[in-house]
Design a protein around this motif. Structure first.
Motif, PDB file in Angstrom:
ATOM      1  N   GLN A  15       0.838  -1.205   0.000  1.00  0.00           N
ATOM      2  CA  GLN A  15       0.000   0.000   0.000  1.00  0.00           C
ATOM      3  C   GLN A  15       0.866   1.246   0.000  1.00  0.00           C
ATOM      4  O   GLN A  15       0.559   2.220  -0.692  1.00  0.00           O
ATOM      5  CB  GLN A  15      -0.939  -0.001   1.208  1.00  0.00           C
ATOM      6  CG  GLN A  15      -1.891   1.182   1.235  1.00  0.00           C
ATOM      7  CD  GLN A  15      -2.897   1.155   0.118  1.00  0.00           C
ATOM      8  OE1 GLN A  15      -3.543   0.137  -0.107  1.00  0.00           O
ATOM      9  NE2 GLN A  15      -3.041   2.248  -0.599  1.00  0.00           N
ATOM     10  N   LEU A  18       2.125   1.721  -3.417  1.00  0.00           N
ATOM     11  CA  LEU A  18       1.042   2.198  -4.276  1.00  0.00           C
ATOM     12  C   LEU A  18       0.818   3.694  -4.073  1.00  0.00           C
ATOM     13  O   LEU A  18       0.721   4.449  -5.041  1.00  0.00           O
ATOM     14  CB  LEU A  18      -0.249   1.423  -3.994  1.00  0.00           C
ATOM     15  CG  LEU A  18      -1.509   1.895  -4.715  1.00  0.00           C
ATOM     16  CD1 LEU A  18      -1.312   1.895  -6.231  1.00  0.00           C
ATOM     17  CD2 LEU A  18      -2.700   1.033  -4.318  1.00  0.00           C
ATOM     18  N   HIS A  19       0.753   4.127  -2.834  1.00  0.00           N
ATOM     19  CA  HIS A  19       0.610   5.563  -2.555  1.00  0.00           C
ATOM     20  C   HIS A  19       1.769   6.344  -3.178  1.00  0.00           C
ATOM     21  O   HIS A  19       1.569   7.409  -3.772  1.00  0.00           O
ATOM     22  CB  HIS A  19       0.580   5.835  -1.042  1.00  0.00           C
ATOM     23  CG  HIS A  19      -0.732   5.595  -0.383  1.00  0.00           C
ATOM     24  ND1 HIS A  19      -1.942   5.956  -0.924  1.00  0.00           N
ATOM     25  CD2 HIS A  19      -1.033   5.043   0.817  1.00  0.00           C
ATOM     26  CE1 HIS A  19      -2.924   5.639  -0.093  1.00  0.00           C
ATOM     27  NE2 HIS A  19      -2.389   5.075   0.970  1.00  0.00           N
ATOM     28  N   ARG A  22       1.442   6.473  -7.021  1.00  0.00           N
ATOM     29  CA  ARG A  22       0.389   7.435  -7.400  1.00  0.00           C
ATOM     30  C   ARG A  22       0.871   8.864  -7.236  1.00  0.00           C
ATOM     31  O   ARG A  22       0.607   9.717  -8.068  1.00  0.00           O
ATOM     32  CB  ARG A  22      -0.857   7.229  -6.533  1.00  0.00           C
ATOM     33  CG  ARG A  22      -1.743   6.158  -7.014  1.00  0.00           C
ATOM     34  CD  ARG A  22      -3.101   6.243  -6.323  1.00  0.00           C
ATOM     35  NE  ARG A  22      -3.905   5.115  -6.684  1.00  0.00           N
ATOM     36  CZ  ARG A  22      -4.512   4.319  -5.819  1.00  0.00           C
ATOM     37  NH1 ARG A  22      -4.408   4.537  -4.529  1.00  0.00           N
ATOM     38  NH2 ARG A  22      -5.239   3.323  -6.234  1.00  0.00           N
ATOM     39  N   TRP A  75       2.270   4.747 -14.687  1.00  0.00           N
ATOM     40  CA  TRP A  75       0.871   4.328 -14.701  1.00  0.00           C
ATOM     41  C   TRP A  75       0.772   2.801 -14.639  1.00  0.00           C
ATOM     42  O   TRP A  75      -0.092   2.249 -13.955  1.00  0.00           O
ATOM     43  CB  TRP A  75       0.159   4.878 -15.928  1.00  0.00           C
ATOM     44  CG  TRP A  75      -1.318   4.611 -15.902  1.00  0.00           C
ATOM     45  CD1 TRP A  75      -2.038   3.921 -16.826  1.00  0.00           C
ATOM     46  CD2 TRP A  75      -2.260   5.018 -14.910  1.00  0.00           C
ATOM     47  NE1 TRP A  75      -3.365   3.868 -16.460  1.00  0.00           N
ATOM     48  CE2 TRP A  75      -3.529   4.537 -15.278  1.00  0.00           C
ATOM     49  CE3 TRP A  75      -2.143   5.742 -13.714  1.00  0.00           C
ATOM     50  CZ2 TRP A  75      -4.668   4.753 -14.515  1.00  0.00           C
ATOM     51  CZ3 TRP A  75      -3.293   5.945 -12.966  1.00  0.00           C
ATOM     52  CH2 TRP A  75      -4.532   5.463 -13.372  1.00  0.00           C
ATOM     53  N   VAL A  78       1.349   1.789 -11.057  1.00  0.00           N
ATOM     54  CA  VAL A  78       0.153   2.035 -10.246  1.00  0.00           C
ATOM     55  C   VAL A  78      -0.863   0.906 -10.451  1.00  0.00           C
ATOM     56  O   VAL A  78      -1.428   0.387  -9.488  1.00  0.00           O
ATOM     57  CB  VAL A  78      -0.474   3.407 -10.579  1.00  0.00           C
ATOM     58  CG1 VAL A  78      -1.870   3.549  -9.979  1.00  0.00           C
ATOM     59  CG2 VAL A  78       0.419   4.538 -10.101  1.00  0.00           C
ATOM     60  N   ARG A  79      -1.079   0.520 -11.700  1.00  0.00           N
ATOM     61  CA  ARG A  79      -2.026  -0.564 -11.983  1.00  0.00           C
ATOM     62  C   ARG A  79      -1.568  -1.881 -11.346  1.00  0.00           C
ATOM     63  O   ARG A  79      -2.364  -2.581 -10.706  1.00  0.00           O
ATOM     64  CB  ARG A  79      -2.200  -0.747 -13.495  1.00  0.00           C
ATOM     65  CG  ARG A  79      -3.059   0.299 -14.140  1.00  0.00           C
ATOM     66  CD  ARG A  79      -3.449  -0.066 -15.562  1.00  0.00           C
ATOM     67  NE  ARG A  79      -2.375  -0.612 -16.351  1.00  0.00           N
ATOM     68  CZ  ARG A  79      -1.576   0.089 -17.158  1.00  0.00           C
ATOM     69  NH1 ARG A  79      -1.732   1.385 -17.271  1.00  0.00           N
ATOM     70  NH2 ARG A  79      -0.630  -0.502 -17.859  1.00  0.00           N
ATOM     71  N   SER A  82      -1.941  -1.749  -7.575  1.00  0.00           N
ATOM     72  CA  SER A  82      -3.368  -1.780  -7.221  1.00  0.00           C
ATOM     73  C   SER A  82      -3.889  -3.213  -7.239  1.00  0.00           C
ATOM     74  O   SER A  82      -4.636  -3.632  -6.350  1.00  0.00           O
ATOM     75  CB  SER A  82      -4.188  -0.931  -8.196  1.00  0.00           C
ATOM     76  OG  SER A  82      -3.848   0.415  -8.090  1.00  0.00           O
ATOM     77  N   VAL A  85      -2.397  -5.166  -4.226  1.00  0.00           N
ATOM     78  CA  VAL A  85      -3.051  -4.824  -2.962  1.00  0.00           C
ATOM     79  C   VAL A  85      -4.444  -5.436  -2.905  1.00  0.00           C
ATOM     80  O   VAL A  85      -4.831  -6.055  -1.908  1.00  0.00           O
ATOM     81  CB  VAL A  85      -3.119  -3.288  -2.763  1.00  0.00           C
ATOM     82  CG1 VAL A  85      -4.053  -2.924  -1.609  1.00  0.00           C
ATOM     83  CG2 VAL A  85      -1.735  -2.716  -2.509  1.00  0.00           C
ATOM     84  N   SER A  86      -5.207  -5.286  -3.971  1.00  0.00           N
ATOM     85  CA  SER A  86      -6.602  -5.740  -3.932  1.00  0.00           C
ATOM     86  C   SER A  86      -6.759  -7.256  -3.979  1.00  0.00           C
ATOM     87  O   SER A  86      -7.789  -7.779  -3.574  1.00  0.00           O
ATOM     88  CB  SER A  86      -7.408  -5.092  -5.057  1.00  0.00           C
ATOM     89  OG  SER A  86      -6.907  -5.484  -6.312  1.00  0.00           O
ATOM     90  N   ARG A 104      -9.880  -2.412   4.890  1.00  0.00           N
ATOM     91  CA  ARG A 104      -9.346  -1.721   3.709  1.00  0.00           C
ATOM     92  C   ARG A 104      -9.109  -0.236   4.013  1.00  0.00           C
ATOM     93  O   ARG A 104      -8.081   0.318   3.640  1.00  0.00           O
ATOM     94  CB  ARG A 104     -10.311  -1.895   2.521  1.00  0.00           C
ATOM     95  CG  ARG A 104      -9.854  -1.219   1.268  1.00  0.00           C
ATOM     96  CD  ARG A 104      -8.611  -1.912   0.708  1.00  0.00           C
ATOM     97  NE  ARG A 104      -8.159  -1.226  -0.481  1.00  0.00           N
ATOM     98  CZ  ARG A 104      -6.988  -0.627  -0.609  1.00  0.00           C
ATOM     99  NH1 ARG A 104      -6.108  -0.657   0.369  1.00  0.00           N
ATOM    100  NH2 ARG A 104      -6.659  -0.020  -1.718  1.00  0.00           N
ATOM    101  N   LYS A 108      -5.524   1.868   4.015  1.00  0.00           N
ATOM    102  CA  LYS A 108      -5.300   3.102   3.249  1.00  0.00           C
ATOM    103  C   LYS A 108      -4.789   4.230   4.144  1.00  0.00           C
ATOM    104  O   LYS A 108      -4.014   5.059   3.710  1.00  0.00           O
ATOM    105  CB  LYS A 108      -6.593   3.552   2.571  1.00  0.00           C
ATOM    106  CG  LYS A 108      -6.962   2.759   1.369  1.00  0.00           C
ATOM    107  CD  LYS A 108      -8.240   3.312   0.796  1.00  0.00           C
ATOM    108  CE  LYS A 108      -8.403   2.960  -0.640  1.00  0.00           C
ATOM    109  NZ  LYS A 108      -9.574   3.618  -1.224  1.00  0.00           N
TER     110      LYS A 108
END
Length: 126
Positions: A15, A18-19, A22, A75, A78-79, A82, A85-86, A104, A108
């Motif tokens: 996470q 990811l932050h 982004r 990009w 980031v994908r 994501s 994480v998910s 979740r 975050k």
């Protein structure tokens, strides 16, 4: 928060990454021209009473090949993050109710998962 759940360190690290990705992508995009390809701009609209010009754009020179490659790289990162994480296995261990949503949101907002928290996951003494 009294209802906190223990989050796996690797999920917190994902996470955080990811932050960070982004954040880097957003910062890069703010420096790029408004169009990927060179395009002409257009004039703004002059307000009839104040003379203030609103809207309009300057010509866009388009992205350089380096800018386009860096934007695409960030990009893509980031994908990928994501998705990691998910689809992390931890989510399958939680009941499919508001516990999952709370976990979740907890992830975050976790202090160690923020873009500026690089290197802090697992660095504290147990």
């Amino acid at each position: 928060m009294a209802d906190t759940l223990p989050l796996p360190d690797d999920l917190i690290e994902l996470q955080q990454r990811l932050h960070q990705a982004r954040s880097e992508h957003t910062a890069l995009c703010r420096t790029l021209p408004w169009s990927v390809e060179p395009l002409p701009g257009w004039p703004g609209t002059v307000h009839p009473h104040t003379g203030e010009v609103t809207g309009g754009r300057e010509d866009s020179p388009g992205y350089t090949p380096e800018q386009e490659a860096e934007e695409a790289r960030l990009w893509s990162l980031v994908r990928e993050l994501s998705i990691e994480v998910s689809t992390h296995p931890y989510w399958a261990t939680l009941p499919k109710d508001d516990t999952l949503v709370k976990a979740r949101m907890q992830l975050k907002q976790h202090p160690k998962a923020q873009p500026d928290a690089a290197g802090s996951v697992g660095s504290e003494a147990a």
